[in-house]
Each structure stands twice: as structure tokens, then as C-alpha cells.
Design a protein around this motif. Structure first.
Motif, PDB file in Angstrom:
ATOM      1  N   VAL A 182      33.789 -61.708  24.400  1.00 17.42           N
ATOM      2  CA  VAL A 182      32.575 -62.389  24.835  1.00 17.42           C
ATOM      3  C   VAL A 182      31.461 -61.349  24.895  1.00 17.42           C
ATOM      4  O   VAL A 182      31.717 -60.151  25.015  1.00 17.42           O
ATOM      5  CB  VAL A 182      32.791 -63.059  26.213  1.00 17.42           C
ATOM      6  N   TYR A 183      30.218 -61.827  24.785  1.00 17.22           N
ATOM      7  CA  TYR A 183      29.078 -60.912  24.747  1.00 17.22           C
ATOM      8  C   TYR A 183      28.042 -61.308  25.792  1.00 17.22           C
ATOM      9  O   TYR A 183      27.958 -62.463  26.213  1.00 17.22           O
ATOM     10  CB  TYR A 183      28.428 -60.927  23.357  1.00 17.22           C
ATOM     11  N   VAL A 184      27.260 -60.308  26.191  1.00 18.31           N
ATOM     12  CA  VAL A 184      26.133 -60.509  27.094  1.00 18.31           C
ATOM     13  C   VAL A 184      24.893 -60.021  26.366  1.00 18.31           C
ATOM     14  O   VAL A 184      24.868 -58.896  25.865  1.00 18.31           O
ATOM     15  CB  VAL A 184      26.311 -59.727  28.410  1.00 18.31           C
ATOM     16  N   ILE A 231      34.176 -56.907  26.698  1.00 22.81           N
ATOM     17  CA  ILE A 231      32.872 -57.551  26.892  1.00 22.81           C
ATOM     18  C   ILE A 231      31.818 -56.690  26.211  1.00 22.81           C
ATOM     19  O   ILE A 231      31.662 -55.519  26.542  1.00 22.81           O
ATOM     20  CB  ILE A 231      32.553 -57.715  28.392  1.00 22.81           C
ATOM     21  N   GLY A 232      31.104 -57.266  25.258  1.00 20.20           N
ATOM     22  CA  GLY A 232      30.076 -56.543  24.530  1.00 20.20           C
ATOM     23  C   GLY A 232      28.694 -56.771  25.125  1.00 20.20           C
ATOM     24  O   GLY A 232      28.359 -57.890  25.514  1.00 20.20           O
ATOM     25  N   PHE A 233      27.890 -55.715  25.204  1.00 17.55           N
ATOM     26  CA  PHE A 233      26.514 -55.800  25.712  1.00 17.55           C
ATOM     27  C   PHE A 233      25.561 -55.543  24.545  1.00 17.55           C
ATOM     28  O   PHE A 233      25.648 -54.501  23.886  1.00 17.55           O
ATOM     29  CB  PHE A 233      26.286 -54.782  26.826  1.00 17.55           C
ATOM     30  N   CYS A 234      24.668 -56.494  24.304  1.00 15.77           N
ATOM     31  CA  CYS A 234      23.759 -56.427  23.156  1.00 15.77           C
ATOM     32  C   CYS A 234      22.316 -56.442  23.624  1.00 15.77           C
ATOM     33  O   CYS A 234      21.902 -57.363  24.341  1.00 15.77           O
ATOM     34  CB  CYS A 234      23.993 -57.619  22.212  1.00 15.77           C
ATOM     35  N   GLY A 235      21.549 -55.445  23.231  1.00 19.40           N
ATOM     36  CA  GLY A 235      20.127 -55.403  23.509  1.00 19.40           C
ATOM     37  C   GLY A 235      19.384 -54.992  22.256  1.00 19.40           C
ATOM     38  O   GLY A 235      19.938 -54.296  21.401  1.00 19.40           O
TER      39      GLY A 235
END
Length: 310
Positions: free
Chosen positions: A173-175, A51-55
Motif C-alpha cells: 500500500v502507498y501513502v 508501505i511506500g511513501f510517495c512525494g
């Protein structure tokens, strides 16, 4: 050579032994021995979900959110690895020509270690991969090989970038963690009315507002081609006008129907120095408002992941 998280497992067992007053071997026996119900303390693992976290604002804030979501899952008995990815500080961002006299990607890897000891079968570990920035394909291949060597033994691997460089596209999937922006409720336009130039307001319905708001939130994040589980909206440092709650609820319903649900909202968090340990309010202040908001976002994210079960 990576040892599939063995160092993290030993350190975690020693920490639990110290908490319970047992020896290392006694704690190891307790962890691996069958329970009275006839099954082991930890269920068989499925392949880890990436799970990827993108900011796009503060990478430390993105990492803090990922670690707290991991802490919430670890408290529920899941084994979580926070995989920090960063570009080597001495490497150029995008060189015009890659070197031909040596490798195009260099790996500096810190093996998984516990972020915090947890009760029960859950685990919260973290590791850091530093890659010398040469070519995207090399970065992706090195990162993929490193992930393959450590993800066994975990239920979830949370990918986060420690700098402003984007993650290689390796997650299932990404957040997205955008900063809140004003919810559009209409637009003003000059029109000709009865022969006079007049400024009029044309209100949006919830569907129109959802399309424009999604574009505002994600316009700087380059995630158009990545599968999104949803958005965790961070509070803006500046005042943002609020719309009527019924309209906000209708817009969020349209966002959910279009495949980008709002998983949660978080207040503005003031972090310490860049090299200081990031706060874990989920474990340290479980009754605080931000802890409850993070746990709610963790539950909403987990509910968005069943299609990844293998």
C-alpha cells in the motif's frame, strides 16, 4: 551478506543499556526475559507490512514524514524499518541501451541501524539501498531481494525514495504526500445570455470538487495504478485560498468514500542542509503542533491498514 538486522538489534540494546545504566548483558536479559504477566516483552511478529511513501516535491520532506510516522509507531511498541531507496549517483537515468559486459544492477547496501533508541519493545531503524540505474526489472528484483533479507523482525517497513526517482512497485500500500492546492468550488465560463456574451460562475457540489481536487493533488505523482491508503497533504509555500469549512468537510467525506482519504495535513517544514539529520519532532518535541499532527496522521494511517494483517 545481510544478517537480518542483527547489527541494529545489538546497537539498539547497547543504547538502551547506556540509558538505564546497565551492562549490555543485563539489558539483553531484561529485554528477552518473560515479564511478570507471563509473556515476553515483545509479541510474536507478523509478516512485515511494506508501505511506500510517495512525494513529488522534496524527497527529504517525504523521508522526514516517513521517519516521524515510524517514530510514532515505535513509541507505541511497533518495530519499524525505514528503507531508503536511491539511484546510484554515477548511473545514467534511462540509458538507451543497457550494458552487456556486466551486471545491469549494482547493489550498495547499508545494513539497518537504529535511528533513535526507544523505550520498550518498539524499534526505529533505517537502512539505505543504492542501486545502479540500468533496467527497471533489475532494480525491482535487487530491491525485492534486499527487502526479503531485512524485513524479518519488523512490523512495518516504510519505503522512501532519497531522490526524485520513483520507487519500484513493491509495497502493499502507498501513502501520497502532495502539496496542497486550491480546493475548486466552481468554474467560470463565457455563455450567451439574452443575446449577450456573459461571464458566469457555475458552482461545484462537493462530489465534483473532490474529483477535480484529487486530480490536481496527484497529477504529478504517477500513482494511478497503486493502492493508496490515503493522502497526507503538505502545506503549499504560496498562499492557497480557503473554502468554507463545511464545504471542505463535505469534499473530504467524498474523498474518503472514493478510496483516497485525507489522513492528515502538515505545515510547511523548513529542513536544513541535504546531508543533515532530519528532525524527529515526534520524539524531540512531543507537545509541538507538528508533532501532534504527525501522530494524528500516523494513527489515521494505521487505521487504514487492518486489511493488510496476515
Amino acid at each position: 551478506m545481510v544478517k537480518h538486522g542483527s547489527s541494529a538489534s545489538k546497537t539498539r540494546t547497547r543504547a538502551k543499556a547506556a540509558q538505564s545504566g546497565l551492562s549490555y548483558q543485563q539489558q539483553l536479559t531484561r529485554t528477552t526475559a518473560p515479564s511478570t504477566a507471563g509473556h515476553t516483552s515483545a509479541p510474536p511478529l507478523k509478516p512485515a507490512q511494506l508501505i511506500g511513501f510517495c512525494g513529488h516535491s522534496d524527497p527529504h520532506l517525504t523521508q522526514m514524514v516517513a521517519e516521524n510516522i515510524g517514530a510514532a509507531w515505535a513509541a507505541q511498541g511497533r518495530r519499524v524499518l525505514v528503507f531508503r531507496h536511491t539511484r546510484h549517483p554515477d548511473a545514467p537515468i534511462w540509458p538507451r541501451r543497457a550494458r552487456t559486459d556486466g551486471p545491469t544492477a549494482v547493489r550498495l547496501f547499508e545494513e539497518p541501524q537504529p535511528l533513535r533508541a526507544t523505550d520498550g519493545p518498539g524499534a526505529l531503524d533505517a537502512c539505505t539501498l543504492r542501486v545502479e540505474h540500468r533496467r527497471y526489472d533489475d532494480i525491482r528484483n535487487v530491491t525485492s531481494a534486499t527487502l526479503d533479507s531485512v524485513k524479518a523482525g519488523y512490523d512495518h517497513v516504510l519505503l522512501v525514495s532519497k531522490d526524485l526517482q520513483p520507487l519500484p512497485d513493491l509495497a502493499e500500500v502507498y501513502v501520497a504526500l502532495p502539496v496542497d492546492d486550491e480546493l475548486p468550488t466552481g468554474e467560470e465560463r463565457w455563455v450567451i445570455d439574452a443575446g449577450r456574451r456573459t461571464l458566469r460562475t457555475f458552482p461545484y457540489d462537493a462530489g465534483q470538487s473532490a474529483v477535480i481536487w484529487r486530480d490536481r493533488l496527484l497529477r504529478l505523482m504517477n500513482v494511478d495504478w497503486w493502492p493508496l491508503a490515503g493522502l497526507i497533504v503538505m502545506a503549499s509555500p504560496r498562499p492557497v485560498p480557503t473554502a468554507p469549512w463545511r464545504f471542505v468537510r463535505a469534499v473530504e467525506d467524498h474523498m474518503r468514500a472514493s478510496g483516497t482519504p485525507i489522513l492528515g495535513r502538515l505545515p510547511r517544514v523548513q529542513l536544513g542542509l541535504p546531508h543533515a539529520a532530519l528532525p524527529l519532532p515526534v520524539l524531540d518535541k512531543p507537545n509541538s503542533r507538528i508533532s501532534k499532527q504527525l501522530c494524528s496522521a500516523a494513527d489515521a494511517l494505521h487505521q487504514a491498514l487492518p486489511f493488510l494483517e496476515k
